[in-house]
Design a protein around this motif. Structure first.
Motif, short mmCIF file in Angstrom:
data_model
loop_
_atom_site.label_atom_id
_atom_site.label_comp_id
_atom_site.label_asym_id
_atom_site.label_seq_id
_atom_site.Cartn_x
_atom_site.Cartn_y
_atom_site.Cartn_z
N MET A 140 0.85 -1.17 0.00
CA MET A 140 0.00 0.00 0.00
C MET A 140 0.90 1.24 0.00
N PRO A 141 0.52 2.26 -0.74
CA PRO A 141 1.37 3.46 -0.81
C PRO A 141 1.38 4.26 0.48
N GLY A 142 2.43 5.04 0.61
CA GLY A 142 2.54 5.99 1.71
C GLY A 142 2.45 7.39 1.16
N PHE A 143 1.76 8.25 1.87
CA PHE A 143 1.60 9.64 1.45
C PHE A 143 2.28 10.54 2.46
N LEU A 144 3.12 11.42 1.97
CA LEU A 144 3.80 12.40 2.79
C LEU A 144 3.02 13.70 2.67
N LEU A 145 2.57 14.22 3.79
CA LEU A 145 1.84 15.48 3.80
C LEU A 145 2.66 16.52 4.54
N GLN A 146 2.76 17.69 3.93
CA GLN A 146 3.34 18.86 4.58
C GLN A 146 2.20 19.85 4.72
N TYR A 147 1.78 20.05 5.95
CA TYR A 147 0.59 20.85 6.23
C TYR A 147 0.98 22.10 7.01
N HIS A 148 0.64 23.25 6.47
CA HIS A 148 0.90 24.51 7.17
C HIS A 148 -0.36 24.87 7.96
N ARG A 149 -0.26 24.81 9.26
CA ARG A 149 -1.42 24.98 10.13
C ARG A 149 -2.11 26.34 9.96
N ARG A 150 -1.36 27.40 9.86
CA ARG A 150 -1.97 28.74 9.78
C ARG A 150 -2.69 28.99 8.46
N SER A 151 -2.07 28.61 7.36
CA SER A 151 -2.66 28.90 6.05
C SER A 151 -3.60 27.80 5.56
N GLY A 152 -3.43 26.60 6.09
CA GLY A 152 -4.22 25.47 5.62
C GLY A 152 -3.67 24.85 4.34
N GLU A 153 -2.54 25.37 3.86
CA GLU A 153 -1.92 24.85 2.64
C GLU A 153 -1.37 23.45 2.91
N VAL A 154 -1.58 22.55 1.96
CA VAL A 154 -1.07 21.19 2.11
C VAL A 154 -0.42 20.75 0.81
N HIS A 155 0.71 20.07 0.95
CA HIS A 155 1.42 19.49 -0.19
C HIS A 155 1.42 17.98 0.03
N VAL A 156 0.98 17.23 -0.98
CA VAL A 156 0.88 15.77 -0.87
C VAL A 156 1.84 15.14 -1.87
N GLU A 157 2.62 14.18 -1.38
CA GLU A 157 3.53 13.43 -2.24
C GLU A 157 3.29 11.94 -2.01
N LYS A 158 3.09 11.20 -3.08
CA LYS A 158 2.81 9.76 -2.99
C LYS A 158 4.10 8.97 -3.19
N PHE A 159 4.27 7.94 -2.36
CA PHE A 159 5.42 7.04 -2.44
C PHE A 159 4.92 5.61 -2.60
N ASP A 160 5.70 4.81 -3.29
CA ASP A 160 5.32 3.40 -3.48
C ASP A 160 5.29 2.63 -2.17
N SER A 161 6.10 3.07 -1.22
CA SER A 161 6.12 2.37 0.07
C SER A 161 6.14 3.37 1.21
N PRO A 162 5.52 3.02 2.33
CA PRO A 162 5.56 3.90 3.50
C PRO A 162 6.99 4.14 4.00
N LYS A 163 7.87 3.17 3.80
CA LYS A 163 9.25 3.31 4.23
C LYS A 163 9.92 4.49 3.53
N HIS A 164 9.72 4.60 2.22
CA HIS A 164 10.32 5.71 1.48
C HIS A 164 9.72 7.05 1.90
N ALA A 165 8.43 7.05 2.15
CA ALA A 165 7.77 8.27 2.62
C ALA A 165 8.33 8.68 3.99
#
Length: 66
Positions: free
Chosen positions: A1-26
């Motif tokens: 199952m893929p792992g998703f890395l999220l970078q979430y800026h709490r104040r602005s609500g901006e989120v960047h999502v990056e998908k990885f083939d494995s949770p380990k790489h994420a």
């Protein structure tokens, strides 16, 4: 199952999502980012999910502003 890395800026609500083939790489990318990120308002998380649509549904708080 893929792992998703999220970078979430709490104040602005901006989120960047990056998908990885494995949770380990994420997780490796998360550790690298956390060691260089100085903004306390940025939350970096890894979530395992079958796809991004399910991720957006199960963790909707990260996507409320997008």
């Amino acid at each position: 199952m893929p792992g998703f890395l999220l970078q979430y800026h709490r104040r602005s609500g901006e989120v960047h999502v990056e998908k990885f083939d494995s949770p380990k790489h994420a997780m490796q990318k998360r550790i690298a980012l956390e060691s260089t990120t100085t903004d306390d308002d940025v939350e970096i998380v890894v979530i395992v999910s079958p796809d991004e649509q399910m991720l957006r549904k199960s963790h909707s708080r990260y996507f409320a502003m997008s």
